[in-house]
Design an enzyme around this catalytic site. Structure first.
Site, PDB file in Angstrom:
ATOM      1  N   ASP A 149      12.691  -8.758   1.154  1.00 45.44           N
ATOM      2  CA  ASP A 149      12.036  -7.533   1.582  1.00 45.44           C
ATOM      3  C   ASP A 149      11.774  -7.640   3.082  1.00 45.44           C
ATOM      4  O   ASP A 149      11.799  -8.736   3.648  1.00 45.44           O
ATOM      5  CB  ASP A 149      10.731  -7.331   0.813  1.00 45.44           C
ATOM      6  CG  ASP A 149      10.232  -5.888   0.945  1.00 45.44           C
ATOM      7  OD1 ASP A 149       9.096  -5.632   0.576  1.00 45.44           O
ATOM      8  OD2 ASP A 149      11.002  -5.042   1.437  1.00 45.44           O
ATOM      9  N   ASP A 172      12.443  -5.537  -9.237  1.00 45.89           N
ATOM     10  CA  ASP A 172      11.746  -6.785  -8.935  1.00 45.89           C
ATOM     11  C   ASP A 172      10.298  -6.610  -9.367  1.00 45.89           C
ATOM     12  O   ASP A 172       9.755  -5.493  -9.272  1.00 45.89           O
ATOM     13  CB  ASP A 172      11.771  -7.090  -7.433  1.00 45.89           C
ATOM     14  CG  ASP A 172      10.615  -6.391  -6.729  1.00 45.89           C
ATOM     15  OD1 ASP A 172      10.845  -5.278  -6.217  1.00 45.89           O
ATOM     16  OD2 ASP A 172       9.481  -6.931  -6.742  1.00 45.89           O
ATOM     17  N   CYS A 194      13.499 -15.631 -29.241  1.00 43.52           N
ATOM     18  CA  CYS A 194      13.680 -16.129 -27.876  1.00 43.52           C
ATOM     19  C   CYS A 194      14.269 -17.540 -27.874  1.00 43.52           C
ATOM     20  O   CYS A 194      13.885 -18.386 -28.673  1.00 43.52           O
ATOM     21  CB  CYS A 194      12.331 -16.116 -27.155  1.00 43.52           C
ATOM     22  SG  CYS A 194      12.434 -16.691 -25.459  1.00 43.52           S
ATOM     23  N   CYS A 197       9.813 -21.374 -26.746  1.00 44.46           N
ATOM     24  CA  CYS A 197       9.983 -20.847 -28.111  1.00 44.46           C
ATOM     25  C   CYS A 197      10.790 -21.789 -28.992  1.00 44.46           C
ATOM     26  O   CYS A 197      10.651 -21.788 -30.215  1.00 44.46           O
ATOM     27  CB  CYS A 197      10.641 -19.483 -28.054  1.00 44.46           C
ATOM     28  SG  CYS A 197       9.590 -18.249 -27.283  1.00 44.46           S
ATOM     29  N   HIS A 214       9.264 -18.610 -20.228  1.00 38.42           N
ATOM     30  CA  HIS A 214       9.387 -17.663 -21.346  1.00 38.42           C
ATOM     31  C   HIS A 214       9.404 -16.220 -20.847  1.00 38.42           C
ATOM     32  O   HIS A 214      10.252 -15.411 -21.239  1.00 38.42           O
ATOM     33  CB  HIS A 214       8.252 -17.846 -22.357  1.00 38.42           C
ATOM     34  CG  HIS A 214       8.235 -16.736 -23.347  1.00 38.42           C
ATOM     35  ND1 HIS A 214       9.116 -16.654 -24.407  1.00 38.42           N
ATOM     36  CD2 HIS A 214       7.496 -15.598 -23.407  1.00 38.42           C
ATOM     37  CE1 HIS A 214       8.915 -15.535 -25.081  1.00 38.42           C
ATOM     38  NE2 HIS A 214       7.934 -14.871 -24.491  1.00 38.42           N
TER      39      HIS A 214
HETATM   40  C1  LIG Z   1       4.393  -3.726  -6.729  1.00 30.97           C
HETATM   41  N1  LIG Z   1       4.741  -2.394  -6.291  1.00 30.97           N
HETATM   42  C2  LIG Z   1       5.525  -2.232  -5.198  1.00 30.97           C
HETATM   43  N2  LIG Z   1       6.052  -3.253  -4.472  1.00 30.97           N
HETATM   44  C3  LIG Z   1       6.712  -2.656  -3.447  1.00 30.97           C
HETATM   45  C4  LIG Z   1       7.392  -3.244  -2.368  1.00 30.97           C
HETATM   46  C5  LIG Z   1       7.467  -4.766  -2.257  1.00 30.97           C
HETATM   47  C6  LIG Z   1       8.521  -5.375  -3.188  1.00 30.97           C
HETATM   48  C7  LIG Z   1       8.383  -6.881  -3.087  1.00 30.97           C
HETATM   49  C8  LIG Z   1       9.041  -7.565  -2.084  1.00 30.97           C
HETATM   50  C9  LIG Z   1       8.897  -8.961  -1.956  1.00 30.97           C
HETATM   51  C10 LIG Z   1       8.085  -9.644  -2.825  1.00 30.97           C
HETATM   52  C11 LIG Z   1       7.936 -11.129  -2.678  1.00 30.97           C
HETATM   53  F1  LIG Z   1       7.011 -11.609  -3.525  1.00 30.97           F
HETATM   54  F2  LIG Z   1       9.111 -11.703  -2.867  1.00 30.97           F
HETATM   55  F3  LIG Z   1       7.498 -11.407  -1.472  1.00 30.97           F
HETATM   56  C12 LIG Z   1       7.400  -8.979  -3.813  1.00 30.97           C
HETATM   57  C13 LIG Z   1       7.552  -7.587  -3.945  1.00 30.97           C
HETATM   58  C14 LIG Z   1       7.946  -2.378  -1.384  1.00 30.97           C
HETATM   59  N3  LIG Z   1       8.609  -2.915  -0.292  1.00 30.97           N
HETATM   60  C15 LIG Z   1       9.076  -2.072   0.693  1.00 30.97           C
HETATM   61  N4  LIG Z   1       9.694  -2.597   1.773  1.00 30.97           N
HETATM   62  N5  LIG Z   1       8.939  -0.728   0.632  1.00 30.97           N
HETATM   63  C16 LIG Z   1       8.334  -0.136  -0.432  1.00 30.97           C
HETATM   64  O1  LIG Z   1       8.192   1.132  -0.454  1.00 30.97           O
HETATM   65  C17 LIG Z   1       7.803  -0.980  -1.497  1.00 30.97           C
HETATM   66  C18 LIG Z   1       7.138  -0.402  -2.599  1.00 30.97           C
HETATM   67  C19 LIG Z   1       6.578  -1.251  -3.564  1.00 30.97           C
HETATM   68  N6  LIG Z   1       5.844  -1.011  -4.674  1.00 30.97           N
END
Ligand SMILES: CNc1nc2c(CCc3ccc(C(F)(F)F)cc3)c3[nH]c(N)nc(=O)c3cc2[nH]1
Length: 373
Positions: free
Chosen positions: A93, A267, A305, A310, A336
């Site tokens: 991200d 994710d 599972c 499991c 799990h």
């Molecule tokens: C939980 N809800 C949510 N997560 C969102 C995320 C994060 C996704 C993410 C990336 C890296 C990790 C890590 F744990 F690997 F670090 C964990 C989660 C978004 N990310 C961006 N750029 N725009 C969005 O508009 C957006 C909307 C999101 N709704």
């Protein structure tokens, strides 16, 4: 093995699709669930065990890794794949979401965002250009545009301003990404819950052109009903022949509903994070192993599972090691839960390929309604 980034759809069932993303580091079967490996590790899991659950791709994080150990150090050590011993695809991200949710003191401007590290209070800056550089140094295969995830709720005016800034940042991300065959840059649609803004965002992203497209700005507290209302139109505003990634989603029933509405990639921290708190996903619903009702139960978590928990351990044992805060508890419950998610995705892929997704979904909900988890 391809040296390019390719996506081929192999079957459709209604709005749902199944296919394959081909990358130089390996193929990704879609619909796909991507385990979260925040700080260069999927917590409580060795990479070979993450692979054993069926994962084709992991998620990494610009925000965490730029603070510690820094992208420059990971690059000097051979990149994130070598560093964490995962040689398959990694999606990172862009860091903006985590800045807003994790860091203290921050200042947002057209340029980007300055913030203080939640680790040691040091000052940092993220811009589209810096985010692209960090993700390049990490060596991630799928790079996300630097965006602002519009908070929920937002007024139409706030949402419009936020989305339009994200689209200008998408332009800058594309320019800074450069020409990198085999690597992909994904655009991120914003526009909150406003249909006209989702359309404007999709059009702007299509004009710029990306290897894949994410539906952003959801799973931010709007609830499943409102999320599904947006997913009833937003994914199909994005190019049909490219992967569609719904960021941050979600619970198993969120994923099933989003696959039905045309999403290909997911994710979520839920399976790994909740596993460490004792929450267990099963085909009959969710249970918490901490509950005393499990202390004499010789049965496995889920009879269908194939994971080590499991195959070799009783609920009574898992209750015991959780209560005793033994490290093996996090290992077995995380494995799990990740296995459950991967089995759900392979079930969805098979059902779409067979053209009987409706039956799969009906059975999914009926089994969870049986109770006796
Ligand atoms: C939980 N809800 C949510 N997560 C969102 C995320 C994060 C996704 C993410 C990336 C890296 C990790 C890590 F744990 F690997 F670090 C964990 C989660 C978004 N990310 C961006 N750029 N725009 C969005 O508009 C957006 C909307 C999101 N709704």
């Amino acid at each position: 093995m391809t040296q390019r980034f390719e996506f081929a759809l192999s079957a459709r069932d209604g709005r749902a699709r199944t296919g394959l993303i081909k990358t130089p580091r390996g193929d990704i079967r879609t619909p796909a669930f991507m385990p979260v490996g925040t700080a260069a590790t999927v917590k409580a899991m060795m990479p070979e065990n993450v692979r054993a659950t069926g994962a084709d791709i992991l998620l990494g994080n610009t925000y965490h890794l730029m603070l510690r150990p820094t992208a420059e150090r990971i690059d000097a050590l051979g990149g994130l794949h070598t560093f964490m011993n995962w040689d398959r695809p990694i999606l990172t991200d862009s860091g903006g979401f985590q800045v807003m949710s994790l860091s203290g003191l921050r200042k947002m401007s057209e340029e980007g965002v300055t913030f203080k590290s939640h680790i040691d209070g040091s000052k940092h800056e993220l811009t589209p250009e810096r985010s692209m550089e960090i993700q390049r140094l990490l060596g991630s295969d799928i790079v996300m545009c630097f965006d602002e995830c519009t908070p929920f709720p937002a007024t139409e005016a706030e949402s419009l301003r936020s989305m339009q800034m994200s689209m200008r940042w998408a332009n800058r991300s594309r320019a800074a990404f450069g020409d990198r065959p085999g690597y992909a840059l994904f655009g991120i649609q914003q526009g909150s819950v406003f249909k006209d803004q989702r359309a404007e965002s999709a059009e702007k992203l299509r004009e710029i052109g990306f290897e894949g497209y994410a539906v952003g700005g959801l799973a931010v507290g709007e609830g499943q009903e409102l999320m599904f209302d947006v997913l009833d139109y937003a994914p199909e505003m994005l190019p049909d022949d490219r992967p569609r990634y719904l960021m941050g989603v979600g619970k198993p029933d969120d994923i099933v509903g989003a696959v039905q509405r045309g999403i290909d990639m997911f994710d979520c921290v839920l399976p790994s994070r909740s596993g460490r708190t004792g929450q267990v996903f099963t085909r009959r619903g969710v249970l918490n192993i901490k509950n005393a009702r499990h202390q004499n139960d010789p049965r496995p978590l889920d009879t269908e599972c194939r994971c080590p928990a499991c195959q070799h351990y009783s609920r009574a044992y898992l209750h015991h090691v959780f209560r005793s805060q033994e490290i093996i508890s996090s290992m077995l419950l995380t494995w799990h839960n990740l296995q459950y998610y991967q089995d759900l995705m392979s079930g969805l892929r098979a059902a779409i390929a067979a053209g009987d997704l409706a039956t799969f979904v009906a059975d999914f909900h009926a089994t969870r309604a049986l109770g006796d988890v």
